[in-house]
Motif scaffolding. Structure first.
Motif, PDB file in Angstrom:
ATOM      1  N   ASN A  23      34.389  37.678  53.173  1.00  0.00           N
ATOM      2  CA  ASN A  23      34.085  38.598  53.705  1.00  0.00           C
ATOM      3  C   ASN A  23      35.536  37.920  54.442  1.00  0.00           C
ATOM      4  O   ASN A  23      34.954  38.588  55.949  1.00  0.00           O
ATOM      5  CB  ASN A  23      32.931  38.320  54.748  1.00  0.00           C
ATOM      6  CG  ASN A  23      32.248  39.491  55.100  1.00  0.00           C
ATOM      7  OD1 ASN A  23      32.866  40.295  55.537  1.00  0.00           O
ATOM      8  ND2 ASN A  23      30.757  39.881  56.828  1.00  0.00           N
TER       9      ASN A  23
ATOM     10  N   ARG B 135      38.940  38.451  50.192  1.00  0.00           N
ATOM     11  CA  ARG B 135      38.310  39.359  50.679  1.00  0.00           C
ATOM     12  C   ARG B 135      36.440  39.449  50.761  1.00  0.00           C
ATOM     13  O   ARG B 135      35.506  39.187  51.639  1.00  0.00           O
ATOM     14  CB  ARG B 135      38.643  40.101  50.508  1.00  0.00           C
ATOM     15  CG  ARG B 135      40.379  40.642  50.421  1.00  0.00           C
ATOM     16  CD  ARG B 135      41.233  41.711  51.381  1.00  0.00           C
ATOM     17  NE  ARG B 135      40.591  42.787  50.139  1.00  0.00           N
ATOM     18  CZ  ARG B 135      41.571  42.834  49.539  1.00  0.00           C
ATOM     19  NH1 ARG B 135      42.524  42.499  49.825  1.00  0.00           N
ATOM     20  NH2 ARG B 135      41.422  44.250  48.751  1.00  0.00           N
ATOM     21  N   ASP B 136      36.252  39.668  49.612  1.00  0.00           N
ATOM     22  CA  ASP B 136      34.845  39.654  49.023  1.00  0.00           C
ATOM     23  C   ASP B 136      34.159  38.648  48.995  1.00  0.00           C
ATOM     24  O   ASP B 136      32.659  37.982  50.125  1.00  0.00           O
ATOM     25  CB  ASP B 136      34.617  40.024  47.704  1.00  0.00           C
ATOM     26  CG  ASP B 136      34.697  41.805  46.934  1.00  0.00           C
ATOM     27  OD1 ASP B 136      34.962  42.356  48.013  1.00  0.00           O
ATOM     28  OD2 ASP B 136      35.023  41.882  46.559  1.00  0.00           O
ATOM     29  N   GLU B 137      34.408  37.358  49.105  1.00  0.00           N
ATOM     30  CA  GLU B 137      33.158  35.862  49.477  1.00  0.00           C
ATOM     31  C   GLU B 137      34.133  35.373  50.473  1.00  0.00           C
ATOM     32  O   GLU B 137      32.795  35.009  50.719  1.00  0.00           O
ATOM     33  CB  GLU B 137      33.705  35.146  48.493  1.00  0.00           C
ATOM     34  CG  GLU B 137      32.720  33.453  48.233  1.00  0.00           C
ATOM     35  CD  GLU B 137      31.748  33.871  47.401  1.00  0.00           C
ATOM     36  OE1 GLU B 137      30.870  33.440  47.602  1.00  0.00           O
ATOM     37  OE2 GLU B 137      31.663  35.450  46.907  1.00  0.00           O
TER      38      GLU B 137
ATOM     39  N   ARG C 295      26.849  46.094  57.123  1.00  0.00           N
ATOM     40  CA  ARG C 295      26.575  44.687  56.123  1.00  0.00           C
ATOM     41  C   ARG C 295      25.221  44.430  56.134  1.00  0.00           C
ATOM     42  O   ARG C 295      24.601  43.978  55.390  1.00  0.00           O
ATOM     43  CB  ARG C 295      27.285  43.522  56.126  1.00  0.00           C
ATOM     44  CG  ARG C 295      28.785  43.580  55.273  1.00  0.00           C
ATOM     45  CD  ARG C 295      29.688  42.282  55.283  1.00  0.00           C
ATOM     46  NE  ARG C 295      30.902  42.911  55.232  1.00  0.00           N
ATOM     47  CZ  ARG C 295      31.065  42.619  54.061  1.00  0.00           C
ATOM     48  NH1 ARG C 295      30.454  42.114  52.694  1.00  0.00           N
ATOM     49  NH2 ARG C 295      32.681  43.036  53.118  1.00  0.00           N
TER      50      ARG C 295
ATOM     51  N   ASP D 190      29.538  41.882  40.818  1.00  0.00           N
ATOM     52  CA  ASP D 190      29.746  43.179  40.894  1.00  0.00           C
ATOM     53  C   ASP D 190      30.342  43.996  40.471  1.00  0.00           C
ATOM     54  O   ASP D 190      29.718  45.166  39.308  1.00  0.00           O
ATOM     55  CB  ASP D 190      30.982  43.099  42.042  1.00  0.00           C
ATOM     56  CG  ASP D 190      29.839  44.102  43.958  1.00  0.00           C
ATOM     57  OD1 ASP D 190      28.505  43.744  43.692  1.00  0.00           O
ATOM     58  OD2 ASP D 190      30.539  43.950  44.381  1.00  0.00           O
TER      59      ASP D 190
ATOM     60  N   ASP E 288      41.481  39.955  45.919  1.00  0.00           N
ATOM     61  CA  ASP E 288      40.085  40.441  46.328  1.00  0.00           C
ATOM     62  C   ASP E 288      38.926  39.307  46.361  1.00  0.00           C
ATOM     63  O   ASP E 288      37.527  39.894  46.818  1.00  0.00           O
ATOM     64  CB  ASP E 288      39.879  42.134  44.769  1.00  0.00           C
ATOM     65  CG  ASP E 288      40.573  42.480  44.841  1.00  0.00           C
ATOM     66  OD1 ASP E 288      41.424  42.988  46.281  1.00  0.00           O
ATOM     67  OD2 ASP E 288      41.203  43.521  43.529  1.00  0.00           O
ATOM     68  N   TYR E 289      38.454  38.526  45.723  1.00  0.00           N
ATOM     69  CA  TYR E 289      38.087  37.288  45.421  1.00  0.00           C
ATOM     70  C   TYR E 289      38.095  36.774  46.688  1.00  0.00           C
ATOM     71  O   TYR E 289      36.172  36.899  47.555  1.00  0.00           O
ATOM     72  CB  TYR E 289      37.983  36.785  44.606  1.00  0.00           C
ATOM     73  CG  TYR E 289      37.681  37.223  42.614  1.00  0.00           C
ATOM     74  CD1 TYR E 289      36.097  38.019  42.673  1.00  0.00           C
ATOM     75  CD2 TYR E 289      38.329  36.813  41.966  1.00  0.00           C
ATOM     76  CE1 TYR E 289      36.308  38.363  41.148  1.00  0.00           C
ATOM     77  CE2 TYR E 289      38.324  37.344  40.225  1.00  0.00           C
ATOM     78  CZ  TYR E 289      37.410  37.765  40.359  1.00  0.00           C
ATOM     79  OH  TYR E 289      36.625  38.479  38.773  1.00  0.00           O
TER      80      TYR E 289
END
Length: 369
Positions: free
Chosen positions: A150, A146-148, A263, A17, A143-144
């Motif tokens: 999910n 949470r994103d990676e 998603r 992103d 943040d990584y």
């Protein structure tokens, strides 16, 4: 192989992103410049080993180099191997990323134990460690996680704090190593390990060796992992490593299932984009709706409407939620570039679960005429 894994599955994957400009043009330029520098230098260093492939890669990469650059040449084989830059190495960042990788691997391990894929969102994960430095490092990169993985929310707890979350050391025997060393004494040592106290395990962790049944055993023969004490809730899963453990909450609710559907819709939009030969920056409009059976399951339409902003954020294009039973999906002012449909699943709390099984979500991408 370890380098390629770090580059593709760590740097590129975690910064997708950022490279696409989600965090702004300046951040995107920094991320892409870093990737370009790495690829160029690796290509030059691989030239003696893979001369033809390196030449092909270099000719493409060198097009972006100014004529004054020392790395600009008629061939990669005319370029000197770059000198290392020790000042470019940041030990604090390296330590933080290593801790991040450890936590992510534990989180994936918990998902694998439950056979729950990454597409299914999870409510919460707790990172527990007795190391304040590790907790601080990982929190900076939250943040990584949470994103990676999910995950909606990540908490951090000190294992030494008086909040009911305690870690204990668990010895894990490496039978391949110990079998050669111990021979017939393996069973005696195995029983002795079971009787080790937490203080003895801590001493072993600090010193790297321990005497058992007349044998000196190193950390290669016995590794130590940490696990949470007295955790019996069925909806929680635990995984531990040397200095950190994670507790993942797999409690399901309708909000998480709605997010999972958002998603899934976003993934299908991106696939339609790719099938239509579109670039990420090409302007499109997206219509999302439900089949006529929606009157049997209003939860589907409600879920789509509640997650409209999330879908727009993930796909970076305008979204229109359409009730096909009332409005239909046709458009005289737009060209249909692709269509897809799937059957969603909501949680057990859905008021019309039986009807949901016969309802399809339709995704259409269009270009304005």
């Amino acid at each position: 192989l370890a380098f390629l894994d770090d580059l593709t599955n760590r740097y590129v994957r975690l910064n997708r992103d950022r490279m696409r400009g989600v965090q702004g043009r300046e951040e995107a330029e920094h991320a892409l410049e870093t990737l370009y520098t790495v690829l160029l230098n690796v290509t030059v260093m691989l030239a003696p080993v893979t001369p033809f492939l390196s030449e092909l890669l270099y000719q493409n990469l060198a097009r972006a180099l100014p004529e004054s650059s020392g790395l600009k040449a008629a061939s990669v084989h005319f370029v000197m191997i770059p000198e290392p830059s020790p000042e470019a190495f940041d030990p604090e960042s390296s330590r933080a990323v290593q801790s991040l990788q450890a936590v992510m691997e534990l989180g994936r391990s918990c998902r694998e134990k439950r056979k729950i894929g990454l597409k299914v969102p999870i409510r919460e994960m707790v990172v527990v460690s007795a190391s304040p430095q590790l907790l601080a490092d990982v929190q900076l990169l939250e943040d990584y996680i949470r994103d990676e993985l999910n995950i909606m929310n990540v908490e951090f707890r000190d294992a030494d704090a008086d909040d009911g979350t305690k870690l204990e050391l668990v010895p894990v025997l490496n039978f391949k190593v110990l079998g050669k060393q111990l021979g017939k004494d393996m069973k005696k040592v195995q029983n002795a390990v079971k009787d080790l106290s937490q203080d003895e395990l801590l001493t072993f962790e600090r010193s790297g060796s321990i005497e058992l049944c007349g044998h000196s055993i190193s950390s290669e023969g016995i590794t130590l992992q940490r696990q949470v004490v007295d955790l019996e809730a069925k909806h929680l899963e635990v995984a531990g490593a040397t200095d950190v453990a994670v507790i993942v909450d797999f409690t399901a609710d309708e909000e998480l299932m709605q997010l999972a559907m958002a998603r899934e819709v976003s993934n299908r939009i991106q696939r339609l984009r790719k099938s239509a030969g579109l670039h990420p920056q090409d302007p499109i409009k997206v219509q999302i709706g439900v089949s006529p059976e929606a009157s049997e399951s209003p939860d589907i339409l409600k879920a789509l409407q509640s997650r409209e902003a999330d879908i727009a954020r993930m796909t970076r294009c305008p979204i229109q939620i359409v009730d096909f039973a009332i409005q239909g999906a046709s458009s005289d002012s737009a060209q249909v570039l692709g269509e897809d449909a799937f059957k969603p699943e909501l949680g057990a709390s859905s008021t019309s679960k039986q009807g949901a099984n016969s309802v399809s979500v339709h995704v259409t991408i269009l270009r304005e005429l």
